[in-house]
Scaffold this motif. Structure first.
Motif, PDB file in Angstrom:
ATOM      1  N   LEU A 189      71.592 -30.818  52.763  1.00 18.23           N
ATOM      2  CA  LEU A 189      70.878 -30.793  51.332  1.00 18.23           C
ATOM      3  C   LEU A 189      70.421 -32.354  51.027  1.00 18.23           C
ATOM      4  O   LEU A 189      69.584 -32.171  50.395  1.00 18.23           O
ATOM      5  N   GLU A 190      71.144 -33.177  51.052  1.00 17.04           N
ATOM      6  CA  GLU A 190      70.656 -34.422  50.864  1.00 17.04           C
ATOM      7  C   GLU A 190      69.278 -34.828  51.347  1.00 17.04           C
ATOM      8  O   GLU A 190      68.334 -34.999  50.881  1.00 17.04           O
ATOM      9  N   ALA A 191      69.284 -34.563  52.558  1.00 18.28           N
ATOM     10  CA  ALA A 191      68.001 -34.567  53.365  1.00 18.28           C
ATOM     11  C   ALA A 191      66.831 -33.647  52.754  1.00 18.28           C
ATOM     12  O   ALA A 191      65.790 -34.134  52.714  1.00 18.28           O
ATOM     13  N   GLU A 192      67.105 -32.555  52.522  1.00 25.38           N
ATOM     14  CA  GLU A 192      66.218 -31.697  51.918  1.00 25.38           C
ATOM     15  C   GLU A 192      65.723 -32.189  50.476  1.00 25.38           C
ATOM     16  O   GLU A 192      64.316 -31.923  50.228  1.00 25.38           O
ATOM     17  N   THR A 193      66.386 -32.611  49.555  1.00 26.99           N
ATOM     18  CA  THR A 193      66.123 -33.013  48.392  1.00 26.99           C
ATOM     19  C   THR A 193      65.281 -34.450  48.514  1.00 26.99           C
ATOM     20  O   THR A 193      64.371 -34.770  47.766  1.00 26.99           O
ATOM     21  N   ALA A 194      65.067 -35.082  49.878  1.00 28.89           N
ATOM     22  CA  ALA A 194      64.562 -36.099  49.954  1.00 28.89           C
ATOM     23  C   ALA A 194      63.004 -35.894  50.446  1.00 28.89           C
ATOM     24  O   ALA A 194      62.207 -36.790  50.471  1.00 28.89           O
ATOM     25  N   ARG A 195      62.732 -34.789  50.804  1.00 21.92           N
ATOM     26  CA  ARG A 195      61.413 -34.299  51.181  1.00 21.92           C
ATOM     27  C   ARG A 195      60.524 -34.233  50.255  1.00 21.92           C
ATOM     28  O   ARG A 195      60.835 -33.450  49.006  1.00 21.92           O
ATOM     29  N   PRO A 196      59.431 -35.042  50.068  1.00 17.74           N
ATOM     30  CA  PRO A 196      58.525 -35.022  48.948  1.00 17.74           C
ATOM     31  C   PRO A 196      57.691 -33.557  48.667  1.00 17.74           C
ATOM     32  O   PRO A 196      56.840 -33.275  47.589  1.00 17.74           O
TER      33      PRO A 196
END
Length: 217
Positions: A189-196
């Motif tokens: 989830l954390e990685a997904e929220t970092a996607r611009p």
């Protein structure tokens, strides 16, 4: 703060979906009253944004509900707002097998949402799309329609192939990462929220209770 017991609007008391949500809200109202009596309610108030499903299937409900929501805001909690209406017509190739029974058109749904200043989202969460599917006329026509309007609209999406296509062809639409990705690990989830590419990310429900971790985002 209102102290009177909130009543379900008479126009909606026969609708099962509405009454179910009303019962949940009523429990929340009683809990809030309890907090006020016990001195546990913080003075600073934050907003809860609700994203309402079935923009096509429940069009008739929203056509009654939204005028009430606008003209009788005193019937609703002041900490609640509508963030969006979302859905898609039946038989959309990009929709991933979602079915529907609405007879209302995309033009009607979009006009209703725009009239009340609410963002409308297309639910295009098919995870198995291939390159040849991207030229589907129906789905492209829907995106072209939703790309217009005074309120910015968006697309809930699963496929990265579709993400790239939408960014190139319909940059007016913002993108939402779909919960159908089933990101059950917090690191995912954390990685997904970092996607611009994504303005919003919908977490998997299994992370609902990871409150300390969610607060860290």
């Amino acid at each position: 703060m209102r102290s009177a017991l909130p009543l379900a609007p008479a126009e909606l008391r026969g609708n099962r979906l509405w009454m179910r949500n009303y019962a949940i809200s009523l429990r929340s109202w009683h809990n809030r009253k309890k907090l006020l009596r016990e001195g546990g309610y913080a003075m600073k108030q934050e907003k809860a944004y609700y994203h309402l499903p079935g923009s096509f299937e429940f069009y008739e409900l929203y056509r009654v509900f939204l005028p009430l929501y606008r003209t009788h805001r005193d019937w609703f909690y002041d900490w609640c707002e509508i963030g969006s209406l979302y859905g898609a017509p039946a038989d959309c190739l990009w929709g991933g097998g979602r079915t529907g029974c609405s007879r209302h058109t995309a033009r009607e749904v979009l006009a209703l949402a725009q009239e009340y200043g609410i963002s409308a989202r297309l639910t295009f969460s098919n995870s198995l799309l291939r390159e040849e599917h991207l030229t589907d006329p129906k789905c492209n026509a829907l995106c072209a329609q939703f790309a217009q309007g005074s309120v910015q609209n968006g697309v809930i999406v699963h496929s990265d192939l579709l993400v790239d296509y939408l960014q190139e062809h319909y940059p007016e639409l913002y993108l939402v990462s779909s919960t159908t990705k089933v990101l059950t690990e917090f690191a995912q989830l954390e990685a997904e929220t970092a996607r611009p590419e994504f303005r919003y990310v919908v977490p998997d429900f299994r992370l609902n209770k990871a409150l300390a971790q969610l607060d860290s985002l």
